[in-house]
Scaffold this active site. Sequence first.
Site, PDB file in Angstrom:
ATOM      1  N   THR A   1       0.840  -1.197   0.000  1.00  0.00           N
ATOM      2  CA  THR A   1       0.000   0.000   0.000  1.00  0.00           C
ATOM      3  C   THR A   1       0.878   1.251   0.000  1.00  0.00           C
ATOM      4  OG1 THR A   1      -1.774  -1.173   1.122  1.00  0.00           O
ATOM      5  CG2 THR A   1      -1.799   1.229   1.300  1.00  0.00           C
TER       6      THR A   1
ATOM      7  N   GLN B   1       0.524  -9.242  -6.246  1.00  0.00           N
ATOM      8  CA  GLN B   1       0.103 -10.646  -6.326  1.00  0.00           C
ATOM      9  C   GLN B   1       0.937 -11.468  -7.294  1.00  0.00           C
ATOM     10  OE1 GLN B   1      -1.769 -12.409  -4.467  1.00  0.00           O
ATOM     11  NE2 GLN B   1      -2.923 -10.866  -3.342  1.00  0.00           N
TER      12      GLN B   1
ATOM     13  N   THR C   1      14.749   5.712   8.928  1.00  0.00           N
ATOM     14  CA  THR C   1      15.812   4.705   9.007  1.00  0.00           C
ATOM     15  C   THR C   1      15.312   3.370   8.463  1.00  0.00           C
ATOM     16  OG1 THR C   1      16.724   5.823  10.922  1.00  0.00           O
ATOM     17  CG2 THR C   1      17.369   3.524  10.623  1.00  0.00           C
TER      18      THR C   1
ATOM     19  N   CYS D   1     -19.287  -8.608   4.295  1.00  0.00           N
ATOM     20  CA  CYS D   1     -20.472  -8.868   5.104  1.00  0.00           C
ATOM     21  C   CYS D   1     -20.636  -7.709   6.075  1.00  0.00           C
ATOM     22  CB  CYS D   1     -20.293 -10.183   5.862  1.00  0.00           C
ATOM     23  SG  CYS D   1     -21.718 -10.615   6.849  1.00  0.00           S
TER      24      CYS D   1
HETATM   25  N1  PLP Z   1      -2.253  -4.783  -4.284  1.00  0.00           N
HETATM   26  C1  PLP Z   1      -2.735  -6.025  -4.412  1.00  0.00           C
HETATM   27  C2  PLP Z   1      -2.971  -6.595  -5.766  1.00  0.00           C
HETATM   28  C3  PLP Z   1      -2.995  -6.795  -3.273  1.00  0.00           C
HETATM   29  O1  PLP Z   1      -3.483  -8.031  -3.392  1.00  0.00           O
HETATM   30  C4  PLP Z   1      -2.747  -6.238  -2.005  1.00  0.00           C
HETATM   31  C5  PLP Z   1      -3.067  -6.998  -0.767  1.00  0.00           C
HETATM   32  O2  PLP Z   1      -3.985  -7.760  -0.731  1.00  0.00           O
HETATM   33  C6  PLP Z   1      -2.232  -4.927  -1.932  1.00  0.00           C
HETATM   34  C7  PLP Z   1      -2.008  -4.250  -3.100  1.00  0.00           C
HETATM   35  C8  PLP Z   1      -1.958  -4.258  -0.623  1.00  0.00           C
HETATM   36  O3  PLP Z   1      -1.049  -4.963   0.128  1.00  0.00           O
HETATM   37  P1  PLP Z   1      -0.768  -4.555   1.664  1.00  0.00           P
HETATM   38  O4  PLP Z   1      -2.110  -4.609   2.346  1.00  0.00           O
HETATM   39  O5  PLP Z   1       0.170  -5.576   2.134  1.00  0.00           O
HETATM   40  O6  PLP Z   1      -0.231  -3.192   1.669  1.00  0.00           O
END
Ligand code: PLP
Length: 380
Positions: free
Chosen positions: A74, A182, A240, A326
């Site tokens: 993210t 992924q 860091t 849900c």
């Molecule tokens: N992008 C994709 C395609 C993902 O499947 C995921 C996590 O499921 C993310 C981004 C985000 O990863 P994270 O939650 O580890 O930052």
Amino acid sequence: MSAPPIYLDFNATTPVDPAVLEAMLPFLRDRFGNPSSAHAYGRAAAEALARARAQVAALLEAAPEEVVFTSCATESINLAVKGIAFARRAQGRHLVLSAVEHPAAAEACAYLAREHGFEVTAVPVETDGRVDPARLLQAVRDDTALVTLIHAQNETGALQPVQEVGEALRARGVPFHVDASQSAGKVPLSVRALACDALSLAGHKLYAPKGVGALWVRKGLSLHPLLHGAPYEGGRRGGTANVPHAVALGAACELSVAWLGSDGPELQWAMRDRLQEALEAATGASLNGPEDARLPNTLNVSFPGVIGNELLEAAPEIAASTGSACHAGTHEPSGVLLAMGRAPEDALGAVRLSLGRSTTEEEMYVAAAALERSWKRLRR
Ligand code: PLP
């Protein structure tokens, strides 16, 4: 005590590989130095960080100095999307993405639209969950600052035509970010072949721990940092370095190179297909996603006449997930499956089974039987 459920949710997260844990542990114990320190402790940490950077680069066929360590995918995606958009905003404020991005990319773009006057075009996908490259390229304009595209969709495993898109965008001089969270470690990745400018990945999807990610940024591409501070990571991220986790990610990338060079992915593909055939034959389940242009480990199927969440609850032998949410007892279908044109009742019947490197044939039989039993009990 009953046996733990068979884990078929490797797209959600993976266990830490024992070799990865071994590699990182010394850096949580006696090799704790700050990589910026000039003494022996610092030098040991700096050397480990450099080695980890080279290991990540090797998985991507990239140069080590192009790799930025982050805390998660993210963060990598936010750094790419906002960092490139901010660096390019004088030239234009238009962003292009697909309708099946992870929220990390979709929400970063939405933020830029809401707070910084960008315009966002979400390109629809076809019924197999893949974007038509011609359709995507038609959405690109002279003022497009960035195109961001998910490489492998997390729910369906659909592989997007990133190389075709990348080559066309390069010819037009439009920066291109790929979310490879992924696909990294599951299919071969070469940033040169994909013709992209930035690429994100997450440690915990490829057998490293949670809390680490990486962003590859093509040499020469300007990008504004999100974390302002000391000029670490080539001035692209203050803070860091998290040396133990970077070491873990490096080790995980090296293991991924070995896995991709083995017959593992092919055997996984065959096992996954046998599970798919068994479920289709026994329950009439139908595939969500492309038959071939798909991650070898991912199977998303809709079971007729049931709710996916209820189906999984009634099959405690396995641990898997659905893309549906849900809320207060009511189920909402997956937005990704709806974007592919699935009817809401079919999308609600979806289950995602994602295999890992440790998945066995025996587990496939148990999973198929458990899902069949559960479906027979619940179907309307
Ligand atoms: N992008 C994709 C395609 C993902 O499947 C995921 C996590 O499921 C993310 C981004 C985000 O990863 P994270 O939650 O580890 O930052």
